[in-house]
Motif scaffolding. Structure first.
Motif, PDB file in Angstrom:
ATOM      1  N   ILE A   1       4.718 -51.465 -12.185  1.00 46.88           N
ATOM      2  CA  ILE A   1       4.758 -51.966 -13.563  1.00 46.88           C
ATOM      3  C   ILE A   1       3.717 -51.284 -14.444  1.00 46.88           C
ATOM      4  O   ILE A   1       3.976 -50.991 -15.614  1.00 46.88           O
ATOM      5  N   PHE A   2       2.552 -51.003 -13.914  1.00 48.66           N
ATOM      6  CA  PHE A   2       1.528 -50.359 -14.735  1.00 48.66           C
ATOM      7  C   PHE A   2       1.881 -48.898 -15.007  1.00 48.66           C
ATOM      8  O   PHE A   2       1.606 -48.387 -16.096  1.00 48.66           O
ATOM      9  N   GLU A   3       2.501 -48.245 -14.031  1.00 48.00           N
ATOM     10  CA  GLU A   3       2.971 -46.886 -14.287  1.00 48.00           C
ATOM     11  C   GLU A   3       4.038 -46.895 -15.380  1.00 48.00           C
ATOM     12  O   GLU A   3       4.054 -46.027 -16.273  1.00 48.00           O
TER      13      GLU A   3
ATOM     14  N   ASP B   1      10.810 -57.153 -18.386  1.00 48.02           N
ATOM     15  CA  ASP B   1      10.960 -58.434 -17.681  1.00 48.02           C
ATOM     16  C   ASP B   1      10.891 -58.247 -16.172  1.00 48.02           C
ATOM     17  O   ASP B   1      10.239 -58.999 -15.459  1.00 48.02           O
ATOM     18  N   GLU B   2      11.619 -57.268 -15.692  1.00 50.95           N
ATOM     19  CA  GLU B   2      11.621 -56.872 -14.284  1.00 50.95           C
ATOM     20  C   GLU B   2      11.657 -55.351 -14.262  1.00 50.95           C
ATOM     21  O   GLU B   2      12.282 -54.722 -15.115  1.00 50.95           O
ATOM     22  N   CYS B   3      11.023 -54.757 -13.267  1.00 47.95           N
ATOM     23  CA  CYS B   3      10.981 -53.295 -13.217  1.00 47.95           C
ATOM     24  C   CYS B   3      11.019 -52.848 -11.760  1.00 47.95           C
ATOM     25  O   CYS B   3      10.316 -53.429 -10.921  1.00 47.95           O
TER      26      CYS B   3
ATOM     27  N   VAL C   1       3.277 -58.444 -16.933  1.00 51.37           N
ATOM     28  CA  VAL C   1       2.316 -58.322 -15.825  1.00 51.37           C
ATOM     29  C   VAL C   1       1.901 -59.699 -15.317  1.00 51.37           C
ATOM     30  O   VAL C   1       0.777 -59.902 -14.857  1.00 51.37           O
ATOM     31  N   ARG C   2       2.817 -60.651 -15.365  1.00 56.84           N
ATOM     32  CA  ARG C   2       2.503 -62.049 -15.065  1.00 56.84           C
ATOM     33  C   ARG C   2       1.953 -62.262 -13.659  1.00 56.84           C
ATOM     34  O   ARG C   2       1.067 -63.099 -13.461  1.00 56.84           O
ATOM     35  N   GLU C   3       2.459 -61.519 -12.686  1.00 56.17           N
ATOM     36  CA  GLU C   3       1.989 -61.718 -11.316  1.00 56.17           C
ATOM     37  C   GLU C   3       0.552 -61.246 -11.169  1.00 56.17           C
ATOM     38  O   GLU C   3      -0.297 -61.956 -10.601  1.00 56.17           O
ATOM     39  N   ALA C   4       0.262 -60.067 -11.648  1.00 56.92           N
ATOM     40  CA  ALA C   4      -1.110 -59.561 -11.578  1.00 56.92           C
ATOM     41  C   ALA C   4      -2.037 -60.399 -12.444  1.00 56.92           C
ATOM     42  O   ALA C   4      -3.198 -60.647 -12.079  1.00 56.92           O
TER      43      ALA C   4
END
Length: 247
Positions: free
Chosen positions: A230-232, A224-226, A12-15
């Protein structure tokens, strides 16, 4: 599960960059009980306060700064965060896993860091990608060759997805590595390089068998990537892993 399910915060690096406290609150709200920071020296006291308030444990930390000039700052930050498990997530040359003598160089680095860590009451671990697993020398994956040269106090956090991408029979490798493995990165997806991950349980990995091979290890979800929210995906991953409790 013997330990609370953890999330590697790189997921969750961006958030996280915009709202650390809000992200930690969302992770706790999804039912996770632990997190694994990847920038432990960034306000460890403030992080610990928020995590404690939310009932989140710090399972371990990733720290590229171990290769810098002041690894002691990493160990002090880890202690402040409440963990004694400090993991080098990369930084060893790929070629050190492709020859008979290469793993010795990697082991010297990790064993040296372990000596420094011990004076802070910490332990050093190493986290793999595919390039430590893909090379096979004398019938052994590079990661296994490295493990044989590590001091007993050095542990492994096996990234099960990248081990799978590297061509390993992941449950079998975990069985061979045994108690050296204290943590697992649990992730899922198509099992090929360059493709986004999925929620755990929605991809191709034999997750139940992987978990059964090291049932006492920390389980740390990382995507790593989704391609989905991402939270879902984190919520779906927890639901799936909770359904396997006891695996």
């Amino acid at each position: 599960m013997a330990r609370p399910l953890s999330v590697q915060l790189y997921t969750v690096r961006e958030a996280l960059a915009g709202d650390r406290d809000g992200v930690l609150r969302r992770i706790a709200g999804l039912g996770y009980g632990a997190v694994e920071p990847f920038q432990p020296t960034a306000d460890p006291k403030g992080f610990r306060t928020v995590a404690d308030d939310l009932g989140l444990t710090v399972s371990s930390v990733h720290a590229m700064d171990l290769l810098g000039d002041a690894p002691g700052e990493v160990f002090e930050a880890a202690a402040t965060l409440g963990t004694d498990l400090v993991i080098l997530p990369a930084g060893i040359p790929d070629e050190d896993f492709t020859t008979r003598d290469g793993p010795a160089r990697a082991a010297d680095l990790l064993n040296g860091l372990a000596q420094q860590a011990s004076s802070y009451g910490q332990r050093i671990g190493y986290h793999n990608h595919w390039w430590e697993v893909e090379p096979v020398v004398d019938g052994k994956h590079g990661l296994e060759a490295l493990a044989e040269l590590l001091e007993p106090e050095v542990f492994l956090e096996v990234d099960t997805y990248w081990a799978y991408v590297g061509g390993a029979d992941v449950p079998a490798v975990l069985e061979r590595l045994g108690d050296r493995v204290l943590a697992l990165h649990v992730k899922d997806g198509p099992g090929v390089k360059g493709e986004p991950h999925t929620a755990v349980g929605a991809g191709t990995l034999p997750v139940p068998q992987i978990l059964a091979a090291r049932p006492e290890a920390w389980r740390v979800v990382e995507l790593d990537e989704c391609a989905t929210d991402i939270f879902e995906a984190l919520g779906e991953s927890r639901t799936y892993l909770t359904s396997l409790e006891g695996a």
